[in-house]
Design an enzyme around this catalytic site. Structure first.
Site, PDB file in Angstrom:
ATOM      1  N   THR A 100       0.862  -1.186   0.000  1.00  0.00           N
ATOM      2  CA  THR A 100       0.000   0.000   0.000  1.00  0.00           C
ATOM      3  C   THR A 100       0.899   1.238   0.000  1.00  0.00           C
ATOM      4  O   THR A 100       1.320   1.691  -1.050  1.00  0.00           O
ATOM      5  CB  THR A 100      -0.981  -0.004   1.190  1.00  0.00           C
ATOM      6  OG1 THR A 100      -0.268  -0.283   2.402  1.00  0.00           O
ATOM      7  CG2 THR A 100      -2.061  -1.054   0.990  1.00  0.00           C
TER       8      THR A 100
ATOM      9  N   LYS B 180       4.021  -6.959   4.152  1.00  0.00           N
ATOM     10  CA  LYS B 180       3.823  -5.572   3.754  1.00  0.00           C
ATOM     11  C   LYS B 180       3.464  -4.772   4.987  1.00  0.00           C
ATOM     12  O   LYS B 180       2.955  -5.285   5.983  1.00  0.00           O
ATOM     13  CB  LYS B 180       2.755  -5.436   2.684  1.00  0.00           C
ATOM     14  CG  LYS B 180       1.339  -5.860   3.049  1.00  0.00           C
ATOM     15  CD  LYS B 180       0.517  -4.879   3.849  1.00  0.00           C
ATOM     16  CE  LYS B 180       0.490  -3.520   3.180  1.00  0.00           C
ATOM     17  NZ  LYS B 180      -0.255  -2.540   4.083  1.00  0.00           N
TER      18      LYS B 180
ATOM     19  N   THR C 270      -1.633  -1.448   7.715  1.00  0.00           N
ATOM     20  CA  THR C 270      -1.842  -2.841   8.032  1.00  0.00           C
ATOM     21  C   THR C 270      -0.568  -3.621   7.777  1.00  0.00           C
ATOM     22  O   THR C 270       0.171  -3.376   6.845  1.00  0.00           O
ATOM     23  CB  THR C 270      -2.984  -3.391   7.164  1.00  0.00           C
ATOM     24  OG1 THR C 270      -4.178  -2.730   7.534  1.00  0.00           O
ATOM     25  CG2 THR C 270      -3.154  -4.878   7.332  1.00  0.00           C
TER      26      THR C 270
ATOM     27  N   GLU D  29       6.412   4.797   7.245  1.00  0.00           N
ATOM     28  CA  GLU D  29       6.000   5.968   6.476  1.00  0.00           C
ATOM     29  C   GLU D  29       6.793   7.209   6.885  1.00  0.00           C
ATOM     30  O   GLU D  29       6.741   7.643   8.034  1.00  0.00           O
ATOM     31  CB  GLU D  29       4.505   6.213   6.677  1.00  0.00           C
ATOM     32  CG  GLU D  29       3.649   5.150   6.005  1.00  0.00           C
ATOM     33  CD  GLU D  29       2.176   5.292   6.290  1.00  0.00           C
ATOM     34  OE1 GLU D  29       1.380   4.640   5.587  1.00  0.00           O
ATOM     35  OE2 GLU D  29       1.801   6.031   7.224  1.00  0.00           O
TER      36      GLU D  29
ATOM     37  N   ASN E  96      -0.156  10.625   5.340  1.00  0.00           N
ATOM     38  CA  ASN E  96      -1.416  10.295   5.990  1.00  0.00           C
ATOM     39  C   ASN E  96      -2.475  11.387   5.848  1.00  0.00           C
ATOM     40  O   ASN E  96      -3.676  11.110   6.019  1.00  0.00           O
ATOM     41  CB  ASN E  96      -1.166   9.955   7.454  1.00  0.00           C
ATOM     42  CG  ASN E  96      -0.537   8.583   7.593  1.00  0.00           C
ATOM     43  OD1 ASN E  96      -1.214   7.572   7.465  1.00  0.00           O
ATOM     44  ND2 ASN E  96       0.768   8.549   7.813  1.00  0.00           N
TER      45      ASN E  96
ATOM     46  N   SER F 139      -6.491  10.348  -1.345  1.00  0.00           N
ATOM     47  CA  SER F 139      -6.597  11.185  -2.551  1.00  0.00           C
ATOM     48  C   SER F 139      -5.702  10.668  -3.668  1.00  0.00           C
ATOM     49  O   SER F 139      -5.046   9.687  -3.543  1.00  0.00           O
ATOM     50  CB  SER F 139      -6.278  12.637  -2.240  1.00  0.00           C
ATOM     51  OG  SER F 139      -5.254  12.777  -1.337  1.00  0.00           O
TER      52      SER F 139
END
Length: 451
Positions: free
Chosen positions: A175, A203, A229, A315, A446, A451
């Site tokens: 993702t 992942k 996740t 991230e 985040n 979008s």
């Protein structure tokens, strides 16, 4: 705040470097396993978004699932299948990305079960011989027509022994990940001399603070180690019984997927699956105690190395941080390590390379320590270290003034940092947690996720 484009360019360069360093150039699959990856159109720009795993022989299976109250439909469906089969006879696993199929009600459960049925049909397996995993946006229904067409295509694309298949499948389940996470290792069982392969993919980059139970279908309960996740599928051709697979997975998670944190958020979909088809020793039905213990040790190391990739790829992360705590009990050490690893103030200080060590002690002080363990603030010692050096900040509750800010800056400038806390009081129990820093990029990712 730097412009998003500048931050993203730096993140992209880091991603390429990490992928080259952490993932293997060659990734052979265990005997009898075949994988494929396709684009269903659920993700934009024709990106791979569906992976199909198939074993030519029935597998024993073990799995660990999130404890989030809002468990996703694929979690509930897969857990039920393991209860029904007793963790035996599993032939396939379907994993989609782009839609989590979480918080989708009864219809979501039907969609997850349909995915299992379609996956079994695609590989020619009996009905109910598959599991399903999903990741992506929460609260949206699966686009089942696209999923159905994708599974048919994936079934036709299966190819046993394709060394590129594991990387492609790992790419399809991403993702916000910036690189596919996968490993493959050839190993040996000492007593029998059996050579087996362990391969896996996972992942995760955000919504990472797994708190999973290892599901035991023989009791319909669980043995519980401590806890975007996190999904993972581990495959081996070693000959494991269902109880041995469950025990090995439980042993592995305590020092791997259940002790990582990117942002402290526990997902609705966290799942780890272990599949074993026994083709490395087809005449062996039960491994010896020594071989079983060795397999569990190998799996623990393998799982820890895979889980670490998630933290490296957190991230917006710029640093990989190991938190090592010694305390009177292991649960106390783990709770303290988790408290430090999830503190936004600690994580932002690490990003800013600021030796604000009081934030670490603060996180120690408010940790929810189980079991009524009494701790003594006057016995605590704290140090930080990296390739840039080591600096003792607190010893037996007393600050080590004056703090050498130049040395601190040199330590914190490194990409890999270790925080070491000793609660004193003759403590011997230890726990590790792996985390990363919080950067501007985390906010950008985040704020714009849908979008």
């Amino acid at each position: 705040m730097p412009p998003a484009s500048a931050i993203s360019a730096a993140a992209a360069a880091r991603s390429l470097r990490l992928a080259s360093r952490l993932t293997p150039k060659s990734a052979p699959l265990p005997r009898g396993f075949e994988l494929s990856a396709v684009s269903t159109g659920v993700k934009k720009n024709a990106a791979l978004d569906l992976a199909l795993i198939h074993s030519t022989q029935p597998c024993t299976a073990a799995a660990s699932f999130t404890q989030n109250l809002f468990q996703a439909a694929p979690v509930r469906v897969s857990r039920t299948i393991l209860d029904t089969t007793g963790g035996t006879g599993i032939r396939t696993v379907a994993v989609n990305s782009g839609c989590a199929n979480a918080c989708t009600g009864v219809e979501g459960d039907k969609d997850a079960q349909t995915m299992v049925d379609l996956a079994c049909e695609a590989v020619g397996a009996p009905k109910g011989a598959g599991l399903v995993l999903s990741t992506g946006v929460i609260g949206q229904r699966l686009q089942m027509e696209k999923i159905k067409a994708g599974l048919v295509k994936a079934g036709k694309g299966l190819g046993n022994g394709d060394e590129g298949a594991l990387k492609s499948a790992a790419t399809a389940i991403m993702t916000t990940d910036t690189f596919p996470k996968y490993l493959s290792r050839a190993l040996t069982l000492p007593e029998s001399g059996v050579r087996f392969t362990l391969a896996g993919m996972c992942k995760g980059a955000g919504m990472i603070h797994p708190n999973m139970k290892v599901h035991d279908p023989t009791t319909a309960s669980a043995t519980r180690p401590l806890h975007a996740t996190m999904l993972g599928v581990l495959m081996t051709d070693a000959p494991l019984t269902a109880p041995a697979a469950t025990s090995a997975l439980s042993h592995a998670l305590g020092d791997s997927f259940n002790c990582i944190s990117v942002d402290g958020d526990t997902s609705t979909n966290d799942t780890i699956v272990l599949l074993a088809n026994g083709l490395a020793a087809p005449k062996t039905t039960t491994m010896s105690a020594a071989d079983t213990a060795t397999f569990a040790t190998h799996l623990r190391t393998f799982a820890r190395d895979l889980a670490a990739m998630i933290v490296w790829d957190g991230e917006g992360a710029t640093k990989f941080v190991s938190v090592r705590v010694t305390a009177p009990t292991e649960p106390a050490a783990r709770a303290i390590a988790s408290s430090i690893a999830t503190s936004p103030l600690v994580k932002t200080a690490l990003y800013g390379q600021d030796a604000n060590w009081g934030r670490i002690l603060c996180a120690v002080g408010y940790a929810s320590v189980p079991g009524g363990v009494a701790l003594d603030a006057g016995a605590v010692s704290l140090k930080v270290r990296s390739n840039g050096g080591e600096l003792k900040l607190v010893e037996n509750g007393q600050p080590k003034y004056p703090i050498d800010e130049a040395v601190a800056s040199k330590i914190l400038a490194e990409e890999e940092i270790e925080i070491v806390v000793d609660m004193g009081m003759g403590s011997k129990a230890q726990a590790n947690y792996y985390t990363c820093d919080f950067s501007d990029e985390y906010v950008h990712i985040n704020a714009d996720y849908r979008s």
